[in-house]
Write a protein that holds these residues in place. Structure first.
Motif, PDB file in Angstrom:
ATOM      1  N   GLY A 165      -2.049  -4.489   5.891  1.00  0.00           N
ATOM      2  CA  GLY A 165      -2.277  -3.674   4.711  1.00  0.00           C
ATOM      3  C   GLY A 165      -2.250  -2.208   5.067  1.00  0.00           C
ATOM      4  N   MET A 166      -2.218  -1.345   4.031  1.00  0.00           N
ATOM      5  CA  MET A 166      -2.160   0.084   4.336  1.00  0.00           C
ATOM      6  C   MET A 166      -2.662   0.923   3.167  1.00  0.00           C
ATOM      7  SD  MET A 166       1.916   0.910   4.049  1.00  0.00           S
ATOM      8  CE  MET A 166       2.672   1.240   2.443  1.00  0.00           C
ATOM      9  N   PHE A 167      -3.169   2.081   3.523  1.00  0.00           N
ATOM     10  CA  PHE A 167      -3.555   3.124   2.580  1.00  0.00           C
ATOM     11  C   PHE A 167      -2.986   4.415   3.145  1.00  0.00           C
ATOM     12  CE2 PHE A 167      -6.114   6.439   0.741  1.00  0.00           C
ATOM     13  CZ  PHE A 167      -6.511   5.993  -0.511  1.00  0.00           C
ATOM     14  N   ARG A 193      -1.332  -2.391  -0.360  1.00  0.00           N
ATOM     15  CA  ARG A 193      -0.302  -1.542   0.249  1.00  0.00           C
ATOM     16  C   ARG A 193      -0.175  -0.293  -0.610  1.00  0.00           C
ATOM     17  NH1 ARG A 193       1.752  -6.673   0.554  1.00  0.00           N
ATOM     18  NH2 ARG A 193       1.841  -7.555   2.660  1.00  0.00           N
ATOM     19  N   LYS A 194      -1.081   0.626  -0.389  1.00  0.00           N
ATOM     20  CA  LYS A 194      -1.133   1.845  -1.186  1.00  0.00           C
ATOM     21  C   LYS A 194      -0.308   2.939  -0.511  1.00  0.00           C
ATOM     22  CE  LYS A 194      -4.112   0.118  -4.128  1.00  0.00           C
ATOM     23  NZ  LYS A 194      -3.738  -0.146  -5.542  1.00  0.00           N
ATOM     24  N   LEU A 195       0.665   3.472  -1.233  1.00  0.00           N
ATOM     25  CA  LEU A 195       1.524   4.538  -0.713  1.00  0.00           C
ATOM     26  C   LEU A 195       1.540   5.693  -1.708  1.00  0.00           C
ATOM     27  CD1 LEU A 195       3.541   5.724   1.274  1.00  0.00           C
ATOM     28  CD2 LEU A 195       5.352   4.429   0.109  1.00  0.00           C
ATOM     29  N   ASP A 196       1.121   6.840  -1.236  1.00  0.00           N
ATOM     30  CA  ASP A 196       1.012   8.033  -2.068  1.00  0.00           C
ATOM     31  C   ASP A 196       2.388   8.667  -2.295  1.00  0.00           C
ATOM     32  OD1 ASP A 196      -0.360   9.898  -3.540  1.00  0.00           O
ATOM     33  OD2 ASP A 196      -1.557  10.666  -1.865  1.00  0.00           O
ATOM     34  N   CYS A 197       2.466   9.497  -3.338  1.00  0.00           N
ATOM     35  CA  CYS A 197       3.658  10.295  -3.606  1.00  0.00           C
ATOM     36  C   CYS A 197       3.731  11.458  -2.605  1.00  0.00           C
ATOM     37  CB  CYS A 197       3.604  10.819  -5.042  1.00  0.00           C
ATOM     38  SG  CYS A 197       1.991  11.536  -5.479  1.00  0.00           S
ATOM     39  N   PRO A 198       4.869  12.144  -2.496  1.00  0.00           N
ATOM     40  CA  PRO A 198       4.998  13.222  -1.504  1.00  0.00           C
ATOM     41  C   PRO A 198       4.109  14.423  -1.808  1.00  0.00           C
ATOM     42  CG  PRO A 198       7.160  12.460  -2.249  1.00  0.00           C
ATOM     43  CD  PRO A 198       6.150  11.856  -3.171  1.00  0.00           C
ATOM     44  N   TYR A 199       3.717  15.128  -0.728  1.00  0.00           N
ATOM     45  CA  TYR A 199       2.972  16.387  -0.851  1.00  0.00           C
ATOM     46  C   TYR A 199       3.775  17.353  -1.722  1.00  0.00           C
ATOM     47  CZ  TYR A 199       1.051  20.918   0.507  1.00  0.00           C
ATOM     48  OH  TYR A 199       0.506  22.178   0.491  1.00  0.00           O
ATOM     49  N   PRO A 200       3.098  18.092  -2.611  1.00  0.00           N
ATOM     50  CA  PRO A 200       1.657  18.257  -2.816  1.00  0.00           C
ATOM     51  C   PRO A 200       1.165  17.570  -4.089  1.00  0.00           C
ATOM     52  CG  PRO A 200       2.800  20.169  -3.693  1.00  0.00           C
ATOM     53  CD  PRO A 200       3.854  19.155  -3.307  1.00  0.00           C
ATOM     54  N   CYS A 201       1.526  16.317  -4.274  1.00  0.00           N
ATOM     55  CA  CYS A 201       1.349  15.667  -5.572  1.00  0.00           C
ATOM     56  C   CYS A 201      -0.071  15.206  -5.868  1.00  0.00           C
ATOM     57  CB  CYS A 201       2.269  14.464  -5.652  1.00  0.00           C
ATOM     58  SG  CYS A 201       1.775  13.139  -4.526  1.00  0.00           S
ATOM     59  N   ASN A 202      -0.906  14.996  -4.824  1.00  0.00           N
ATOM     60  CA  ASN A 202      -2.195  14.331  -5.038  1.00  0.00           C
ATOM     61  C   ASN A 202      -3.332  15.338  -5.191  1.00  0.00           C
ATOM     62  OD1 ASN A 202      -4.527  12.766  -4.948  1.00  0.00           O
ATOM     63  ND2 ASN A 202      -3.672  11.313  -3.482  1.00  0.00           N
TER      64      ASN A 202
END
Length: 401
Positions: free
Chosen positions: A332-334, A378-387
């Motif tokens: 799994g991943m974050f 399996r959590k994958l964030d959007c590209p910087y600086p989106c968060n």
């Protein structure tokens, strides 16, 4: 205007409130020195005994165990190891006797609902090789005994009840997160077959990448660590047997994780601040210091530098994918987009109103859902600086791996 006396009083109040907060989070945990390990050669760089901090479990968690390894980089030559042995990263004589437990190690049910009452252990890191070495340098009185330390600590904890564990987790941050990867299957093998064993790596997925000058800074660095500490023979054989003449490359998780048998979870930033500072743009590859301000704060990067950093994210995600994390039911991943390094040891990033969120989930919930198999994670964030939930600026030092 606030008077000097008022400022002093406010400062005192702030300190008191901080102490109260830390105590409420189960902060003060005493140290245990493994004196018996010295006879087995399981010693820190300076020959002192290894150590850990142990907060006992209770209630439903009495037979559940978390063994968490602290971070602290590596030493790659005699000079850096000699310097290191004069600190708590090379000598237990210099370690603090009390250690604050927070985040994953917190004893508070509200902030750590899935693990608060487990047996929680913080393993001190004093060997400089992510617990892989087994060599001695008598001329300089240096002991590279990481593997022996790891085995001695697990044996000691087993005698204190971990041999009866129902659940067990090996985790770590940074160099400790790498140790959790490199020793994960071994940890599984040292525990009873009936124990449910999983591993967690926080900011430990260091990638095999070129630096901004086109050089192989991190590859050369890890090769030196492996050679000095005698690590190759203790790296996972499932990896070294596949790497031909380059077994030392098994210091890189992307090659190890492919053949791991034990379930593992990765918490990492795709823009890991330590990796950008020390793998992508190390000082040795940035002679003109063009990256100095950018490394301190991504907002200070030029458009060209941001393009390079976005390419680094692509390389990181490709390494994660090639390691089999995306298509394995046991992994799994974050992966967030914060400019951060190590996120599970602090309440503010683990589970608080200020914690990073990816897919409406905070790290604590993601880890708990994965461990207890409530759902695949399996959590994958959007590209910087989106968060917008990311901390504004990374507060870690440049050398905190």
């Amino acid at each position: 205007m606030i008077s000097a006396r008022s400022r002093q009083w406010l400062s005192l109040v702030a300190i008191v409130l901080t102490i109260i907060s830390l105590k409420a989070d189960g902060a003060s945990v005493g140290i245990t020195f493994l004196q018996d390990a010295v006879a087995k050669g399981a010693v820190c760089l300076d020959g002192s005994p290894p150590a850990y901090h142990f907060d006992k479990g209770s209630g439903t968690g009495v037979n559940n165990w978390i063994v968490h390894i602290e971070g602290g980089g590596w030493c790659e030559d005699v000079a850096t190891c000699l310097s290191r042995k004069k600190t708590d990263l090379g000598s237990s004589k210099l370690m603090v006797k009390q250690f604050g437990f927070s985040g994953l190690l917190s004893s508070q049910q509200k902030s750590n609902p899935d693990f608060y009452n487990w047996n929680r252990i913080k393993v001190r890191y004093c060997d400089g090789s992510s617990f892989t070495g087994d060599a001695v340098d008598p001329a300089n009185n240096l002991f590279f005994r990481g593997r022996r330390i790891f085995d001695a600590i697990i044996a000691d904890l087993s005698a204190k009840g971990m041999k009866n564990a129902k659940n067990a987790i090996l985790s770590g941050c940074s160099a400790g997160g790498l140790a959790a990867i490199l020793n994960c299957d071994r940890f599984r093998a040292l525990l009873p077959a009936t124990t449910k064993v999983k591993c967690i790596s926080d900011a430990g997925f260091f990638i095999h990448a070129k630096d901004v000058s086109g050089g192989q800074h991190i590859e050369t660095f890890y090769s030196k660590v492996a050679k000095l500490h005698g690590s190759v023979k203790n790296l996972p054989a499932s990896c070294t047997s596949r790497m031909g003449m380059r077994p030392e490359l098994c210091f890189f998780p992307q090659y190890v994780v492919q053949t791991m048998q034990t379930p593992i979870f990765f918490i990492n930033s795709a823009y890991d601040s330590w990796q950008i500072k020390n793998i992508l743009a190390p000082t040795a590859a940035d002679k003109g210091k063009a990256w100095k301000n950018c490394k301190l704060d991504l907002k200070k990067c030029t458009p060209a530098q941001l393009n390079v950093i976005q390419d680094f994210r692509t390389s990181f995600l490709l390494a994660i994918n090639r390691a089999g994390v995306l298509n394995s039911p046991s992994k799994g991943m974050f992966i967030d987009s914060c400019y951060a390094h190590c996120q599970i040891g602090k309440q503010i990033t683990w589970s608080s109103d200020s914690s990073p969120v990816v897919g409406s989930t905070k790290i604590a919930k993601a880890v708990g859902d994965w461990y207890y198999e409530r759902s695949p994670v399996r959590k994958l964030d959007c590209p910087y600086p989106c968060n917008p939930t990311c901390p504004k600026v990374d507060t870690e030092s440049a050398l905190d791996g």
